[in-house]
Design a protein around this motif. Sequence first.
Motif, mmCIF file in Angstrom:
data_model
loop_
_atom_site.group_PDB
_atom_site.id
_atom_site.type_symbol
_atom_site.label_atom_id
_atom_site.label_comp_id
_atom_site.label_asym_id
_atom_site.label_seq_id
_atom_site.Cartn_x
_atom_site.Cartn_y
_atom_site.Cartn_z
ATOM 1 N N VAL A 14 0.802 -0.907 0.029
ATOM 2 C CA VAL A 14 -0.022 0.098 -0.089
ATOM 3 C C VAL A 14 0.895 1.332 0.067
ATOM 4 O O VAL A 14 2.143 1.123 0.412
ATOM 5 C CB VAL A 14 -0.927 0.068 1.200
ATOM 6 N N PRO A 15 0.369 2.404 -0.548
ATOM 7 C CA PRO A 15 1.157 3.469 -0.484
ATOM 8 C C PRO A 15 1.877 3.950 0.874
ATOM 9 O O PRO A 15 3.091 4.542 0.650
ATOM 10 C CB PRO A 15 0.118 4.581 -1.061
ATOM 11 N N GLU A 16 1.359 3.753 1.838
ATOM 12 C CA GLU A 16 2.093 4.242 3.306
ATOM 13 C C GLU A 16 3.179 3.375 3.375
ATOM 14 O O GLU A 16 4.387 3.862 3.705
ATOM 15 C CB GLU A 16 1.043 3.794 4.184
ATOM 16 N N GLN A 65 8.680 1.149 11.981
ATOM 17 C CA GLN A 65 8.723 2.208 10.685
ATOM 18 C C GLN A 65 7.395 2.099 9.987
ATOM 19 O O GLN A 65 6.504 2.781 9.861
ATOM 20 C CB GLN A 65 9.832 2.332 9.865
ATOM 21 N N GLY A 66 7.012 0.660 9.844
ATOM 22 C CA GLY A 66 5.858 0.188 9.061
ATOM 23 C C GLY A 66 4.644 0.717 9.977
ATOM 24 O O GLY A 66 3.740 1.164 9.358
ATOM 25 N N LEU A 67 4.578 0.439 11.198
ATOM 26 C CA LEU A 67 3.430 0.657 11.993
ATOM 27 C C LEU A 67 3.040 2.165 11.985
ATOM 28 O O LEU A 67 1.961 2.567 11.856
ATOM 29 C CB LEU A 67 3.340 -0.187 13.280
ATOM 30 N N ARG A 160 -3.064 -9.173 10.659
ATOM 31 C CA ARG A 160 -3.200 -9.891 9.578
ATOM 32 C C ARG A 160 -3.456 -8.963 8.424
ATOM 33 O O ARG A 160 -3.003 -9.214 7.185
ATOM 34 C CB ARG A 160 -4.211 -11.043 9.552
ATOM 35 N N LEU A 161 -4.293 -8.026 8.591
ATOM 36 C CA LEU A 161 -4.792 -7.004 7.619
ATOM 37 C C LEU A 161 -3.454 -6.345 7.373
ATOM 38 O O LEU A 161 -3.318 -6.163 5.960
ATOM 39 C CB LEU A 161 -5.610 -5.963 8.380
ATOM 40 N N ILE A 162 -2.632 -6.197 8.026
ATOM 41 C CA ILE A 162 -1.236 -5.274 7.808
ATOM 42 C C ILE A 162 -0.459 -6.177 6.809
ATOM 43 O O ILE A 162 0.062 -5.638 5.788
ATOM 44 C CB ILE A 162 -0.791 -4.843 9.092
ATOM 45 N N VAL A 163 -0.055 -7.414 7.475
ATOM 46 C CA VAL A 163 0.822 -8.044 6.760
ATOM 47 C C VAL A 163 0.310 -8.763 5.178
ATOM 48 O O VAL A 163 1.146 -8.918 4.446
ATOM 49 C CB VAL A 163 1.512 -9.312 7.640
ATOM 50 N N GLN A 164 -1.055 -9.419 5.279
ATOM 51 C CA GLN A 164 -1.247 -9.791 4.502
ATOM 52 C C GLN A 164 -1.953 -8.842 3.272
ATOM 53 O O GLN A 164 -1.635 -8.698 1.972
ATOM 54 C CB GLN A 164 -2.684 -10.755 4.675
ATOM 55 N N GLU A 165 -2.927 -7.940 3.597
ATOM 56 C CA GLU A 165 -3.583 -7.069 2.711
ATOM 57 C C GLU A 165 -2.881 -6.051 2.347
ATOM 58 O O GLU A 165 -2.974 -5.268 1.259
ATOM 59 C CB GLU A 165 -5.062 -6.727 3.282
ATOM 60 N N LYS A 166 -1.782 -5.400 3.410
ATOM 61 C CA LYS A 166 -1.426 -4.052 2.807
ATOM 62 C C LYS A 166 0.272 -4.411 2.557
ATOM 63 O O LYS A 166 0.968 -3.565 2.014
ATOM 64 C CB LYS A 166 -1.172 -3.276 4.048
ATOM 65 N N ALA A 167 0.636 -5.760 2.972
ATOM 66 C CA ALA A 167 2.075 -5.952 2.418
ATOM 67 C C ALA A 167 2.257 -7.238 1.512
ATOM 68 O O ALA A 167 3.457 -7.779 1.159
ATOM 69 C CB ALA A 167 2.954 -5.859 3.809
#
Lengths: 267, 73
Positions: A14-16, A65-67, A160-167
């Motif tokens: 994702v852009p972030e 940094q990701g969070l 899971r949202l972060i690692v799967q869907e965003k990364a």
Amino acid sequence: MTRRAQRGPYPHLVPELQHLRGDALALWGDAVARRHAFEDLLDAWEAGSIRLATAVERIDAAVVQGLEALGLPRDTLLDPVSIVGTSPYEPAGQKFADCRLHLSGTHMDRMVRTLGLPDDSARTWVHESLHARLAYAEDAAREHRPFKGYEEGMAEGLARLIVQEKAGMRPSEASYAYFVYAYRTLTGAFGIDVERLWRELWRFSVGRVRESFPDVVSRLAAERTAPLTSAQQGRLRAVADTLFATSRMNQMPHEGALMAAWRTALR
Amino acid sequence: MTPEQLLAQVAALVAAGREQEALGFARATGPGVRPALTADQFARLGGMLEGAAMTLDLAEAEARGATKVARAS
């Protein structure tokens, strides 16, 4: 897909996360770099090498940094993340009330080397970091012991949202699956966005998620339809206490049954 | 003992508020489980034990008033 900028070396992020720089960007975006980083950490841990601190700091800096980039910043820890463990059959990780964060090297070794899922160790790292947001409520055990699903379902769902869907990572989807699906079906039944719900609940201390839950759901539902009545909030609390009960922790989720349970709160 | 039996027993102990027993049971029994746990079973176990350990820590922290002096998170 419209949110994903088709540029940079890792367009699946994702852009972030694409705005991260250097090693942090590589560890979020490159599965091979990530696996090597975990293997380097495990090599150093097993050897008792002084390189361990650097290997831990490398991954931890990327997580932090990701969070931060995703608006879910980790609070300051008392000490650097510690790699511990003597058996694979122990907690994958633990965030302590006094602000220490431990990860099991033996569990990580089994996941990374034996089972070939370094992304699951990344998920654990993020999950534990999401617990580290505010000082815990002094009586947090009173919620966490009987109703683990409120906190753990939220932390695991966000992880899971972060690692799967965003990364685009590929962790196991099994940990706390019942609680994560309970949240997902709740948002389906109430017409609210699951990420917003988890982010709103994440703003509360460990031990205060259950207390805040009906108000947060009601407020988000009001944006689509109308606030819940006091009777509906009461039924919502009752259903949630049932579905987020610790006794449900090892159950397999059934979407239809979960959806039907939530809908009883809307009557 | 099979993996699902291990998971069920750990879950039952945690649900009963016997977290310390759950942690000890998993450590003692896990190595003898056959067949070996799959990745999903291993993730489920690691999560359940994480939850058990966190509850124990929260209870101990409350008992000694440690959360009052927690520095940041």
